[in-house]
Design a protein around this motif. Structure first.
Motif, PDB file in Angstrom:
ATOM      1  N   GLU A  75      -0.053   9.762  -3.935  1.00 26.76           N
ATOM      2  CA  GLU A  75      -0.051   8.686  -4.469  1.00 26.76           C
ATOM      3  C   GLU A  75       0.899   8.636  -5.698  1.00 26.76           C
ATOM      4  OE1 GLU A  75      -1.550   5.401  -3.810  1.00 26.76           O
ATOM      5  OE2 GLU A  75      -1.632   6.445  -1.767  1.00 26.76           O
ATOM      6  N   ASP A  82       4.449   8.858  -4.713  1.00 23.41           N
ATOM      7  CA  ASP A  82       4.942   7.180  -4.578  1.00 23.41           C
ATOM      8  C   ASP A  82       5.253   6.668  -5.796  1.00 23.41           C
ATOM      9  OD1 ASP A  82       5.317   7.036  -1.810  1.00 23.41           O
ATOM     10  OD2 ASP A  82       3.703   5.790  -1.548  1.00 23.41           O
ATOM     11  N   GLN A 119      -6.361   2.675  -1.170  1.00 25.57           N
ATOM     12  CA  GLN A 119      -6.264   2.827   0.253  1.00 25.57           C
ATOM     13  C   GLN A 119      -6.544   4.381   0.449  1.00 25.57           C
ATOM     14  OE1 GLN A 119      -6.180   0.472   2.516  1.00 25.57           O
ATOM     15  NE2 GLN A 119      -6.174  -1.131   0.919  1.00 25.57           N
ATOM     16  N   LYS A 120      -7.569   4.843  -0.098  1.00 21.35           N
ATOM     17  CA  LYS A 120      -7.740   6.533   0.110  1.00 21.35           C
ATOM     18  C   LYS A 120      -8.765   6.720   1.188  1.00 21.35           C
ATOM     19  CE  LYS A 120     -11.243   9.098  -1.495  1.00 21.35           C
ATOM     20  NZ  LYS A 120     -11.145   9.876  -0.420  1.00 21.35           N
ATOM     21  N   GLU A 127       1.280  -6.502   1.744  1.00 21.99           N
ATOM     22  CA  GLU A 127      -0.022  -5.541   1.647  1.00 21.99           C
ATOM     23  C   GLU A 127      -0.730  -6.021   2.908  1.00 21.99           C
ATOM     24  OE1 GLU A 127      -3.991  -4.850  -0.920  1.00 21.99           O
ATOM     25  OE2 GLU A 127      -3.513  -6.715   0.107  1.00 21.99           O
ATOM     26  N   TRP A 154      -5.199  13.274  -2.129  1.00 18.00           N
ATOM     27  CA  TRP A 154      -4.706  12.009  -1.838  1.00 18.00           C
ATOM     28  C   TRP A 154      -4.069  11.603  -3.105  1.00 18.00           C
ATOM     29  CZ3 TRP A 154      -6.662   8.075  -5.415  1.00 18.00           C
ATOM     30  CH2 TRP A 154      -6.072   6.749  -5.225  1.00 18.00           C
ATOM     31  N   ASN A 195       0.790  -1.247  -0.099  1.00 16.01           N
ATOM     32  CA  ASN A 195       0.104   0.079   0.130  1.00 16.01           C
ATOM     33  C   ASN A 195       0.763   1.379   0.058  1.00 16.01           C
ATOM     34  OD1 ASN A 195      -2.381  -1.254   0.236  1.00 16.01           O
ATOM     35  ND2 ASN A 195      -2.405  -1.839   2.177  1.00 16.01           N
ATOM     36  N   GLN A 196       2.312   1.200   0.140  1.00 16.79           N
ATOM     37  CA  GLN A 196       3.133   2.198   0.202  1.00 16.79           C
ATOM     38  C   GLN A 196       4.356   1.820  -0.445  1.00 16.79           C
ATOM     39  OE1 GLN A 196       1.723   1.157   3.224  1.00 16.79           O
ATOM     40  NE2 GLN A 196       3.445  -0.322   3.030  1.00 16.79           N
ATOM     41  N   TYR A 197       5.151   3.009  -0.926  1.00 15.25           N
ATOM     42  CA  TYR A 197       6.411   2.479  -1.530  1.00 15.25           C
ATOM     43  C   TYR A 197       7.650   2.260  -0.377  1.00 15.25           C
ATOM     44  CZ  TYR A 197      11.122   3.665  -3.384  1.00 15.25           C
ATOM     45  OH  TYR A 197      12.407   3.627  -3.762  1.00 15.25           O
ATOM     46  N   ASN A 198       8.337   1.465  -0.468  1.00  8.62           N
ATOM     47  CA  ASN A 198       9.425   1.051   0.208  1.00  8.62           C
ATOM     48  C   ASN A 198      10.526   0.295  -0.774  1.00  8.62           C
ATOM     49  OD1 ASN A 198      11.398  -0.994   1.389  1.00  8.62           O
ATOM     50  ND2 ASN A 198      10.091  -0.162   3.364  1.00  8.62           N
ATOM     51  N   TRP A 217       0.912  -1.981  -9.527  1.00  9.21           N
ATOM     52  CA  TRP A 217       1.272  -1.013  -8.355  1.00  9.21           C
ATOM     53  C   TRP A 217      -0.270  -0.383  -8.107  1.00  9.21           C
ATOM     54  CZ3 TRP A 217       4.784   0.211  -5.112  1.00  9.21           C
ATOM     55  CH2 TRP A 217       4.643   1.213  -4.247  1.00  9.21           C
TER      56      TRP A 217
END
Length: 531
Positions: free
Chosen positions: A247, A250, A233-234, A484, A243, A209-212, A229
């Protein structure tokens, strides 16, 4: 095999119920809906039948017009009125007005007042299209539900009434109309070796759900060459454009990291302008503003990222659902994707666009899906069948509340699920409409999501059987999901059977080993042909 069970069997399936005969399907020309059924409450024969079975035809308190009253008191119960539908290969539009009084003590969010289209497919099981969360006290409201009834449906009906609740529901102006669907017919199917896309190219996973940065390094070690990708998840409290801006920042980092690690990025617009109704229907097929915003969002994305070296494809609309008709001035679930694709092609002529199907991107709609006139298009399907197996324990207080230990009553794969043997050949039959569409139209197919919850007994075998079919057919695929939610994670142990207690694995799980086996066939992603 009889396509429609006798009335006695339907009544046993849907008790308590009143069975009302529908008029025969008339000859049809053109694209307009034609009348199929009308509930005439001033008909004395119908009135007597309803009253005999527990319904009450009465005058509405407000305007004096006749309406059907269905009442449950003294505790939670169910009372349905069922209108069998014998038409096949048609789109069904059911409309009417409903209101409710003190509809409470509702068991689940999908229970309460019911206005539901239902059919039983030869493969794929039961499909229901209806509005959810119809409860409490509310005034007269228009209701509309649409569904496609396939040629091989074994049963179909409109059901109205109350389900697993108590209170009073009122119904009137109930009508059913049909429109013939141009089911895809072809004299010949291409031999597999003649297909342009007959070898799997992309094997990967659905994104966190997010960048890493470390996630892309891990995917490279595993051998994946694609990531879907998700722009998702807003939070409800945040403005969509605010939002989206975060995103896309990211996404920019994700595209750069993917390029460094030989991974292609499929951009998935997971959270959509306008959101969804409780039954999953997209607001953007019902309202002008979110439809316009949807097109504008994709134009923004394409202008910013069309030249990114790791860009693989644009996945336009995640899991379309439409259970009621679009206004005449708006596009439906497919039309809005075509409109977005044309807007993209005006900016980016080469990057593939991905089309998804109705009913949560299921396999069944491929039976009537027509190919779109868009260059370089890919057709997507999601594979969570049977859902009672893949999602067992996901939507309950599994492992938390007393007597909710799934381990003692788990569904196993392969095995008998929903009253039928489910194994690799059953999976193949479920996916047959997609395979036929591929061969009829020389189409490229992409399985954007597939999975089984980590504690499902036999999950590794289920994944292996699914992927082996995808590979046999030359379909690209991305597993749901990577880092996730731990319930889907192949990096977490199969046990415990608990939605809140997830144990990180210290060695590769059997599910991860399945993915690694197929990832070993990959080559690093490149946008350049032949590389």
């Amino acid at each position: 095999m009889k396509l429609i069970p006798p009335a006695s069997l339907i009544s046993r399936m849907l008790l308590p119920a009143v069975l009302l005969m529908a008029v025969p399907l008339p000859a049809q020309t053109g694209k307009d809906y034609l009348p199929y059924y009308s509930m005439e409450l001033d008909n004395p024969i119908l009135k007597k039948r309803l009253e005999t079975q527990g319904g009450i035809v009465t005058a509405d308190d407000a305007d004096g017009k006749p309406c059907l009253k269905v009442e449950i008191s003294g505790g939670r119960n169910t009372k349905r009125i069922t209108i069998p539908i014998t038409a096949r290969g048609v789109e069904i539009l059911a409309t009417g007005k409903v209101r409710g009084t003190a509809i409470n003590n509702v068991a689940q969010n999908y229970n309460g007042l019911k206005f539901q289209l239902y059919y039983q497919a030869a493969e794929g099981g039961k499909t229901h299209q209806d509005a959810a969360n119809l409860r409490g006290t509310f005034p007269w409201a228009d209701m509309g539900v649409i569904a496609y009834i396939p040629e091989d449906a074994q049963a179909a009906a409109l059901t109205i009434g109350l389900e697993a609740c108590e209170g009073t529901g009122f119904f009137r102006d109930i009508e059913i109309k049909t429109r013939k669907v141009n089911a895809r017919k072809t004299a010949t199917l291409l031999a597999p070796e003649k297909l342009t896309y007959n070898k799997t190219i992309l094997r990967g996973m659905m994104s966190p759900n997010q960048y890493n940065e470390g996630d892309f390094e891990a995917l490279k070690r595993y051998g994946a060459n694609a990531i879907r990708w998700q722009l998702g998840q807003k939070p409800a409290s945040i403005n969509y454009q605010t939002w989206l801006a975060a995103e896309l920042n990211d996404l920019e980092r994700a595209l750069a990291a993917a390029h460094r690690n030989g991974i292609g990025v499929i951009i998935d617009l997971h959270a959509l302008p306008g959101g969804r109704l409780p039954d999953g229907t997209l607001n953007l097929v019902l309202e002008q503003a979110p439809q316009d915003e949807f097109i504008a969002v994709w134009e923004t994305i394409v202008r910013r990222f069309k030249d990114a070296p790791a860009l693989c494809a644009y996945d336009l609309l995640n899991e379309p659902v439409q259970t009621r008709p679009s206004p005449s001035s708006l596009e439906n679930w497919l039309g809005i994707q075509i409109k977005a694709a044309k807007a993209i092609r005006a900016i980016d002529p080469r990057t593939p666009v991905i089309i998804e199907t109705d009913q949560w991107n299921a396999a069944q709609p491929f039976k009537w899906l027509e190919p779109v006139d868009i260059p370089n298009v890919i057709y997507s399907v999601h594979m969570y069948w049977p859902g009672t197996y893949t999602h067992q324990g996901v939507r309950t207080d599994q492992g938390i509340a007393k007597d909710k230990n799934l381990k003692n009553s788990a569904l196993h794969y392969p095995g008998v699920i929903d009253g039928r043997q489910v194994d690799k050949e059953a999976l193949r039959r479920y996916l047959a409409p997609v395979r036929e569409f591929q061969r009829a139209n020389n189409a490229r197919i992409y399985v954007g999501e597939f999975s089984a919850i980590r504690w499902a007994p036999g999950a590794a075998q289920y994944l292996d059987d699914c992927i082996s079919i995808f590979e046999e057919y030359g379909w690209d695929w991305t597993y749901h999901a990577f880092r996730e939610w731990p319930g889907w994670s192949v990096e977490h142990e199969n046990e415990p059977y608990d939605i809140r207690n997830h144990t990180r694995a210290t060695s590769p799980t059997d599910r991860l080993q399945v993915l690694l086996k197929y990832f070993s066939k990959n080559r690093p992603f490149s946008r350049e042909p032949g590389k």
